[in-house]
Design a protein around this motif. Structure first.
Motif, mmCIF file in Angstrom:
data_model
loop_
_atom_site.group_PDB
_atom_site.id
_atom_site.type_symbol
_atom_site.label_atom_id
_atom_site.label_comp_id
_atom_site.label_asym_id
_atom_site.label_seq_id
_atom_site.Cartn_x
_atom_site.Cartn_y
_atom_site.Cartn_z
ATOM 1 N N GLY A 32 0.955 -1.220 -0.009
ATOM 2 C CA GLY A 32 0.216 -0.101 -0.296
ATOM 3 C C GLY A 32 1.053 1.381 0.314
ATOM 4 N N GLN A 33 2.038 1.122 0.250
ATOM 5 C CA GLN A 33 3.031 2.366 0.143
ATOM 6 C C GLN A 33 3.883 2.087 -1.144
ATOM 7 O OE1 GLN A 33 4.817 0.740 4.746
ATOM 8 N NE2 GLN A 33 5.338 2.492 4.792
ATOM 9 N N LYS A 34 3.628 1.355 -1.408
ATOM 10 C CA LYS A 34 4.282 1.416 -3.353
ATOM 11 C C LYS A 34 3.416 2.230 -3.983
ATOM 12 C CE LYS A 34 6.685 -2.975 -2.530
ATOM 13 N NZ LYS A 34 7.099 -4.376 -1.887
ATOM 14 N N ALA A 35 4.775 2.323 -5.219
ATOM 15 C CA ALA A 35 3.204 3.219 -6.499
ATOM 16 C C ALA A 35 3.105 4.620 -6.272
ATOM 17 C CB ALA A 35 2.686 2.429 -6.968
ATOM 18 N N GLY A 36 3.502 5.234 -5.276
ATOM 19 C CA GLY A 36 3.060 6.455 -5.281
ATOM 20 C C GLY A 36 1.899 6.225 -3.995
ATOM 21 N N GLY A 37 1.431 5.438 -2.562
ATOM 22 C CA GLY A 37 0.347 4.883 -2.435
ATOM 23 C C GLY A 37 0.090 5.329 -1.617
ATOM 24 N N ALA A 38 -0.019 5.120 0.240
ATOM 25 C CA ALA A 38 0.041 6.261 1.281
ATOM 26 C C ALA A 38 -1.180 4.667 1.798
ATOM 27 C CB ALA A 38 -0.159 6.860 1.617
ATOM 28 N N ILE A 39 -0.330 4.667 3.510
ATOM 29 C CA ILE A 39 -1.132 3.929 4.121
ATOM 30 C C ILE A 39 -1.471 3.866 5.129
ATOM 31 C CG2 ILE A 39 0.300 2.518 4.646
ATOM 32 C CD1 ILE A 39 -1.706 -0.172 4.647
ATOM 33 N N LYS A 40 -2.856 3.977 5.990
ATOM 34 C CA LYS A 40 -2.943 4.465 7.459
ATOM 35 C C LYS A 40 -2.297 3.838 8.270
ATOM 36 C CE LYS A 40 -5.150 8.420 6.968
ATOM 37 N NZ LYS A 40 -5.194 10.128 7.127
ATOM 38 N N GLY A 41 -1.232 4.602 9.868
ATOM 39 C CA GLY A 41 -0.308 3.689 10.622
ATOM 40 C C GLY A 41 -1.190 2.772 11.033
ATOM 41 N N ASP A 42 -2.043 2.900 11.265
ATOM 42 C CA ASP A 42 -3.309 1.607 12.317
ATOM 43 C C ASP A 42 -3.469 0.429 11.451
ATOM 44 O OD1 ASP A 42 -4.776 3.579 10.190
ATOM 45 O OD2 ASP A 42 -6.435 3.734 11.836
ATOM 46 N N LYS A 43 -3.520 0.842 10.304
ATOM 47 C CA LYS A 43 -3.738 -0.227 9.471
ATOM 48 C C LYS A 43 -1.913 -0.920 9.114
ATOM 49 C CE LYS A 43 -7.213 0.524 6.297
ATOM 50 N NZ LYS A 43 -7.549 0.719 4.789
ATOM 51 N N LEU A 44 -0.726 0.043 9.007
ATOM 52 C CA LEU A 44 0.456 -0.711 8.497
ATOM 53 C C LEU A 44 0.956 -1.552 9.897
ATOM 54 C CD1 LEU A 44 2.627 -0.610 7.220
ATOM 55 C CD2 LEU A 44 3.473 0.946 8.076
ATOM 56 N N GLN A 45 0.589 -1.581 11.141
ATOM 57 C CA GLN A 45 0.744 -1.829 12.449
ATOM 58 C C GLN A 45 0.310 -3.028 12.402
ATOM 59 O OE1 GLN A 45 -1.302 0.072 16.053
ATOM 60 N NE2 GLN A 45 0.201 -1.033 16.978
ATOM 61 N N LYS A 46 -1.177 -3.378 12.108
ATOM 62 C CA LYS A 46 -1.875 -4.200 12.228
ATOM 63 C C LYS A 46 -0.936 -5.279 10.828
ATOM 64 C CE LYS A 46 -6.396 -3.318 13.419
ATOM 65 N NZ LYS A 46 -5.430 -2.748 13.945
ATOM 66 N N LYS A 47 -0.170 -4.355 9.666
ATOM 67 C CA LYS A 47 0.259 -5.477 8.303
ATOM 68 C C LYS A 47 1.809 -6.188 9.335
ATOM 69 C CE LYS A 47 -2.476 -4.203 4.916
ATOM 70 N NZ LYS A 47 -2.297 -4.098 3.189
ATOM 71 N N LEU A 48 2.318 -5.042 9.963
ATOM 72 C CA LEU A 48 3.532 -5.452 10.573
ATOM 73 C C LEU A 48 3.669 -6.801 11.600
ATOM 74 C CD1 LEU A 48 4.718 -1.917 10.541
ATOM 75 C CD2 LEU A 48 6.259 -3.314 9.098
ATOM 76 N N GLU A 49 2.699 -6.934 12.160
ATOM 77 C CA GLU A 49 2.744 -7.774 13.281
ATOM 78 C C GLU A 49 2.947 -8.878 12.095
ATOM 79 O OE1 GLU A 49 -1.648 -7.942 15.114
ATOM 80 O OE2 GLU A 49 -1.331 -5.824 15.480
ATOM 81 N N GLY A 50 3.517 -10.078 13.453
ATOM 82 C CA GLY A 50 4.485 -11.211 12.706
ATOM 83 C C GLY A 50 5.941 -11.341 12.232
#
Length: 126
Positions: A32-50
């Motif tokens: 979600g951060q690539k190719a000009g995109g952005a992601i909310k930090g709370d969503k990114l936190q969940k994706k970083l779990e593990g």
């Protein structure tokens, strides 16, 4: 260290026998951060779990030993997701390292903000 106005919400301890080796870390971007995109930090936190993220102790180590920070990190805002803080207004935040005016600095961002391609997470490359 704990910046003024913040309290530790969660902290992933690092290995006791840790030794800095730049080949053992990577700067991670979610799709979600690539190719000009952005992601909310709370969503990114969940994706970083593990994932093996590094904590703010390493950020503090780098601030004390800036000669060890790879030059390739200049121009990026490198986040240390292994430690999550809670601000005085109740919002969660994460600390980061950045280069400006010829020196390395640390600050923090609330998880309600956007993370783009210039905002990687420091993770284990292994």
């Amino acid at each position: 260290s704990i910046p003024s106005g913040l309290a530790i919400e969660s902290h992933q301890p690092g290995p006791a026998d840790w030794e800095w080796d730049a080949t053992k870390v990577a700067l991670y971007l979610d799709d979600g951060q690539k190719a000009g995109g952005a992601i909310k930090g709370d969503k990114l936190q969940k994706k970083l779990e593990g994932k093996a993220t590094y904590n703010a102790c390493l950020l503090d180590f780098f601030i004390s030993n800036p000669q060890l920070i790879p030059d390739s990190w200049k121009g990026k805002i490198v986040f240390f997701w292994g430690t999550i803080y809670r601000g005085s207004y109740g919002y969660l935040c994460v600390r980061y390292l950045y280069w400006r005016d010829g020196a390395w600095h640390a600050d923090y961002r609330y998880l309600g903000g956007d993370w783009n391609s210039g905002n990687p997470a420091l993770v284990s490359a292994q």
